[in-house]
Design an enzyme around this catalytic site. Structure first.
Site, short mmCIF file in Angstrom:
data_model
loop_
_atom_site.label_atom_id
_atom_site.label_comp_id
_atom_site.label_asym_id
_atom_site.label_seq_id
_atom_site.Cartn_x
_atom_site.Cartn_y
_atom_site.Cartn_z
N TYR A 33 0.98 -1.22 0.06
CA TYR A 33 -0.13 0.00 0.10
C TYR A 33 0.86 1.21 0.06
O TYR A 33 2.28 1.10 0.30
CB TYR A 33 -1.02 -0.04 1.38
CG TYR A 33 -0.27 0.30 2.50
CD1 TYR A 33 0.52 -0.54 3.18
CD2 TYR A 33 -0.36 1.56 3.27
CE1 TYR A 33 1.12 -0.32 4.22
CE2 TYR A 33 0.21 1.75 4.40
CZ TYR A 33 0.72 0.78 4.80
OH TYR A 33 1.25 1.04 6.32
N ARG A 52 8.04 4.08 -4.51
CA ARG A 52 8.41 3.17 -3.78
C ARG A 52 7.31 1.82 -3.60
O ARG A 52 7.61 0.67 -3.59
CB ARG A 52 7.93 3.71 -2.26
CG ARG A 52 8.30 2.76 -1.09
CD ARG A 52 8.24 3.16 0.39
NE ARG A 52 6.86 4.11 0.60
CZ ARG A 52 6.61 4.70 1.53
NH1 ARG A 52 7.56 5.06 2.60
NH2 ARG A 52 5.18 5.42 1.75
N LYS A 147 6.72 -2.01 1.94
CA LYS A 147 5.19 -1.49 2.39
C LYS A 147 3.85 -2.44 2.53
O LYS A 147 3.10 -2.23 1.72
CB LYS A 147 4.90 -0.05 1.84
CG LYS A 147 4.25 0.74 2.74
CD LYS A 147 4.30 2.16 2.32
CE LYS A 147 3.20 3.10 3.06
NZ LYS A 147 3.33 3.03 4.54
#
Ligand code: PMP
Length: 283
Positions: A33, A52, A147
């Site tokens: 996420y 990212r 993440k």
């Protein structure tokens, strides 16, 4: 009022948005996420969040659900369709849905969900007072640089903090602070900003990268190395950074005041510089 959300190619009222019970994010936390803040209807540090996201996907051998341009368009559509001005946009990519099996196959259709949450970010009264943290052992998995939606331990950490009468927890591994439950941790001593170096032990915060860049541009001293809770208690100031809190003062650790027990000057200045600079670059 019902929000308009995005689910797998469609903009829908939130009550009508559905995902499969076979989605691997639901069964295995097999999803990643990003959270991007919105100020004045514009996205803050969007490029960094997408970069990212691509890295998280690639580390987990997951397919991208769409292109960067398409992601930008979905974010903008959510802002426009909801008349959204300030808060967060949450984005989740899942590996896809399949019969439950630990091993995955490469032919799954990735899932994509986005929704927004209104929140006062810039004039946040909490930033005037600062927050209190407690220290807890870091019991997360070893790839915190990815993440993932595997957020049960950070949730437990927030609850431990609440029960102790604090606002958040800083996690400690091998005697050193790794990071906060959902943010990167810093101390300031003799004007020097100290924060843990990048590695698999922490998430590579997009706000961290920007704040350290602005600090260096403003001729502030920065040292990227681990620090202990004892060192933090003796620091002049402490703060944390995240996409939703920006630069947030920390005024107590495990019941001991940091510095004067009020937000410090370096922290306040960094918050001001950060807000000014990222708003100039918002898209
Ligand atoms: N560390 C952790 C564990 C986090 O969950 C977050 C926020 N998602 C951060 C650091 C801060 O990252 P960012 O500045 O990109 O929000």
């Amino acid at each position: 009022m019902s929000r308009t959300v995005y689910v797998n190619g469609e903009y829908l009222p939130e009550e009508e948005a559905k995902v499969s019970i076979f989605d691997r994010a639901f069964l295995f936390a097999d999803g990643v996420y990003e959270v991007t803040s919105v100020l004045g209807g514009k996205l803050i540090a969007f490029d960094g969040h997408v970069e990212r996201l691509w890295r998280s996907l690639s580390e987990l051998e997951m397919s991208a659900p769409c292109t960067e341009d398409e992601l930008l368009e979905i974010h903008r559509q959510l802002i426009a369709r909801n008349g959204f001005d300030e808060g967060l946009i949450y984005l989740q990519v899942t590996r896809g849905a399949a019969d439950r099996d630990f091993a995955w196959t490469d032919d799954l259709e990735p899932g994509l969900v986005l929704f927004h949450q209104e929140k006062r970010l810039a004039d946040n009264p909490v930033a005037e007072k600062g927050i209190k943290v407690v220290s807890i052992p870091d019991e997360r998995w070893g790839r915190r640089d990815i993440k993932t939606v595997q957020l049960l331990y950070p949730s437990m950490g927030k609850m431990m903090a609440k029960k102790a009468g604090a606002d958040d927890a800083w996690m400690v591994e091998d005697g050193k602070v790794t990071e906060g439950t959902s943010n990167n941790a810093y101390i300031v001593k003799g004007g020097k900003i100290i924060t843990r170096h990048l590695g698999n032990e922490i998430l590579h915060g997009i706000t961290r990268a920007a704040v350290l860049r602005f600090a260096r541009e403003a001729q502030m001293q920065v040292e990227e190395r681990p620090f202990t809770i004892d060192e933090a208690k003796l620091a002049d100031e402490a703060f944390f950074t995240s996409a939703s809190a920006f630069v947030m003062p920390v005024v107590a650790i495990d019941g001991d005041s940091i510095g004067a027990g009020t937000p410090g000057g370096v922290t306040k200045r960094l918050r001001e510089i950060y807000l000014e600079e990222v708003q100039k670059a918002a898209i």
